[in-house]
Enzyme design. Structure first.
Site, short mmCIF file in Angstrom:
data_model
loop_
_atom_site.label_atom_id
_atom_site.label_comp_id
_atom_site.label_asym_id
_atom_site.label_seq_id
_atom_site.Cartn_x
_atom_site.Cartn_y
_atom_site.Cartn_z
N ILE A 22 0.83 -1.22 0.00
CA ILE A 22 0.00 0.00 0.00
C ILE A 22 0.86 1.26 0.00
O ILE A 22 0.34 2.37 -0.03
CB ILE A 22 -0.98 0.02 1.20
N GLY A 23 2.16 1.08 0.04
CA GLY A 23 3.02 2.27 0.01
C GLY A 23 4.48 1.88 0.03
O GLY A 23 4.83 0.75 0.39
N GLY A 25 8.62 3.79 0.58
CA GLY A 25 9.44 4.98 0.82
C GLY A 25 10.86 4.66 0.42
O GLY A 25 11.11 3.69 -0.30
N SER A 27 13.43 3.54 2.17
CA SER A 27 14.02 2.29 2.68
C SER A 27 12.97 1.33 3.23
O SER A 27 13.30 0.40 3.94
CB SER A 27 15.04 2.62 3.78
N VAL A 30 5.35 -0.65 2.69
CA VAL A 30 4.23 -0.78 3.64
C VAL A 30 3.19 -1.72 3.04
O VAL A 30 2.85 -1.60 1.86
CB VAL A 30 3.61 0.61 3.95
N LYS A 45 4.96 -1.77 8.22
CA LYS A 45 6.03 -1.11 7.48
C LYS A 45 7.27 -1.99 7.64
O LYS A 45 7.70 -2.26 8.76
CB LYS A 45 6.26 0.27 8.08
N ASP A 139 9.76 15.33 10.13
CA ASP A 139 9.45 14.85 8.77
C ASP A 139 7.99 15.15 8.43
O ASP A 139 7.28 14.30 7.90
CB ASP A 139 9.76 13.36 8.65
N1 LIG Z 1 -0.61 2.85 8.70
C1 LIG Z 1 -0.79 3.08 7.40
N2 LIG Z 1 -1.99 2.88 6.82
C2 LIG Z 1 -2.17 3.10 5.49
N3 LIG Z 1 -1.20 3.52 4.65
C3 LIG Z 1 0.02 3.72 5.16
C4 LIG Z 1 0.30 3.51 6.55
N4 LIG Z 1 1.61 3.80 6.76
C5 LIG Z 1 2.10 4.18 5.57
N5 LIG Z 1 1.16 4.13 4.59
C6 LIG Z 1 1.34 4.45 3.16
O1 LIG Z 1 2.64 4.07 2.77
C7 LIG Z 1 3.35 5.19 2.24
C8 LIG Z 1 4.80 5.03 2.53
O2 LIG Z 1 5.02 5.10 3.93
P1 LIG Z 1 6.44 5.48 4.51
O3 LIG Z 1 6.28 5.80 5.96
O4 LIG Z 1 7.45 4.47 4.12
O5 LIG Z 1 6.64 6.70 3.59
P2 LIG Z 1 7.28 8.05 3.49
O6 LIG Z 1 7.52 8.65 4.83
O7 LIG Z 1 6.44 8.80 2.50
O8 LIG Z 1 8.63 7.68 2.78
P3 LIG Z 1 10.09 7.94 3.23
O9 LIG Z 1 10.44 6.80 4.14
O10 LIG Z 1 10.80 7.90 1.94
O11 LIG Z 1 10.10 9.28 3.89
C9 LIG Z 1 2.68 6.41 2.89
O12 LIG Z 1 2.88 7.59 2.14
C10 LIG Z 1 1.22 5.95 2.92
O13 LIG Z 1 0.60 6.20 1.65
#
Ligand SMILES: Nc1ncnc2c1ncn2[C@@H]1O[C@H](COP(=O)(O)OP(=O)(O)OP(=O)(O)O)[C@@H](O)[C@H]1O
Length: 313
Positions: A22-23, A25, A27, A30, A45, A139
């Site tokens: 669903i996502g 980043g 490193s 998710v 994650k 962040d």
């Molecule tokens: N608990 C959650 N429920 C639903 N979607 C989620 C959840 N956590 C993260 N996501 C989805 O996964 C994506 C990536 O999450 P992550 O925390 O890795 O991203 P980020 O902070 O955007 O990336 P980076 O680690 O590069 O800063 C988010 O932008 C969101 O769309």
């Protein structure tokens, strides 16, 4: 105020069934997943520790912080554990996904003003709490603002959060590279280029001179939490997608003023999160139900949206 769940989530990967992505980043990936013993849908994650800049103990401490924190607008981790070379962070699942994701998928021109005011008001409540507890998020960005089906808003990702009362090397080392470029105060010029056409002429030069200032290390001279206020201002622009909300109509004075207050060159002159929350702009905020109706109605399931966007990229 939410109560910290009494449930003890299992810390063995065998107790979880991973569904679709669903996502992702830099490193981490998710997943939507099932916690088998509780028959509960969660988000997991999975961080590849080999790709992480941070040391494992540092990450563990952050996840611990995330599990101790208790505020309705902050994402609370159920638990975390390591499996081979990855760290699994188990969290509640937010079916709306992140604001960034929703924007890319359904609102490429940015959100309307009452939506932005509602989202940012909720994020600011989280920052007031965090700053009051002695934490900096570090962040704040649209990708870290999550929404559930009811329109509840949560600020996520403590991967880079730091404690303002940390001292010595840890605090200093964090100041060198953490946060997301553009949103963190160390790389404002990238975003500056993107919004150079933007109507906030009066803050443009402040942004430019700020870049000059960061060449010197002056972290100790201002309240650390004001770094979040800077990122908050950039996030406001991000949600409006580089133009004023309702830009076809008369310019939004209160939005412009609020962003300008966040993007002041001198961190000491930026408002605290508590003061910012009282800004007139947030009077445009509505209910969470309104948010759900305006930005979630009719959207495909999160996994499907993620897949579609990945194909486009
Ligand atoms: N608990 C959650 N429920 C639903 N979607 C989620 C959840 N956590 C993260 N996501 C989805 O996964 C994506 C990536 O999450 P992550 O925390 O890795 O991203 P980020 O902070 O955007 O990336 P980076 O680690 O590069 O800063 C988010 O932008 C969101 O769309």
């Amino acid at each position: 105020m939410e109560h910290v769940s009494e449930k003890k989530f299992p810390v063995d990967p065998k107790d979880y069934k991973l569904y679709e992505e669903i996502g992702d980043g830099v490193s981490a990936t998710v997943y939507r997943a099932l916690c088998i013993p509780y028959n509960e849908v969660v988000a997991i994650k999975v961080l590849d520790l080999e790709k992480c800049n941070n040391d494992l103990d540092g990450i563990r401490r952050e996840v611990k912080t995330m599990s101790l924190i208790n505020h309705p607008n902050l994402l609370h981790a159920h638990c975390s554990f390591t499996s081979d070379t990855s760290l699994w962070v188990v969290m509640p699942y937010f079916s709306g996904g992140s604001c960034l994701h929703i924007m890319k998928y359904a609102h490429p021109e940015g959100f309307e003003e009452p939506v932005i005011a509602t989202l940012l008001r909720e994020v600011l409540k989280a920052l007031v709490y965090l700053h009051g507890q002695g934490h900096i998020h570090r962040d704040v960005k649209a990708g870290n603002i999550l929404i559930d089906a009811n329109g509840d808003v949560k600020l996520a990702d403590f991967g880079v959060s730091a404690c303002m009362f940390d001292s010595g090397d840890r605090q200093r080392s964090r100041n060198t590279f953490v946060g997301t470029p553009c949103w963190s105060i160390t790389y404002p010029f990238l975003f500056f280029l993107q919004i150079s056409y933007f109507y906030l002429n009066d803050v443009i030069w402040s942004l430019y001179w700020y870049v000059e200032d960061i060449l010197g290390s002056f972290w100790d001279l201002f309240p650390p939490s004001r770094a979040d206020i800077w990122s908050f201002g950039i996030t406001a622009l991000e949600l409006a997608h580089g133009h004023a909300p309702f830009s076809k109509h008369p310019p939004m004075k209160s939005f412009k003023e609020m962003v300008a207050a966040c993007l002041v060159k001198d961190p000491k002159k930026r408002p605290s999160s508590e003061k910012l929350l009282k800004h007139n702009f947030f009077k445009n905020g509505r209910t969470n139900e309104y948010l759900a109706r305006m930005i979630l109605d009719g959207l495909a399931p999160l996994g499907e949206r993620f897949r579609e966007l990945k194909v486009i990229v």
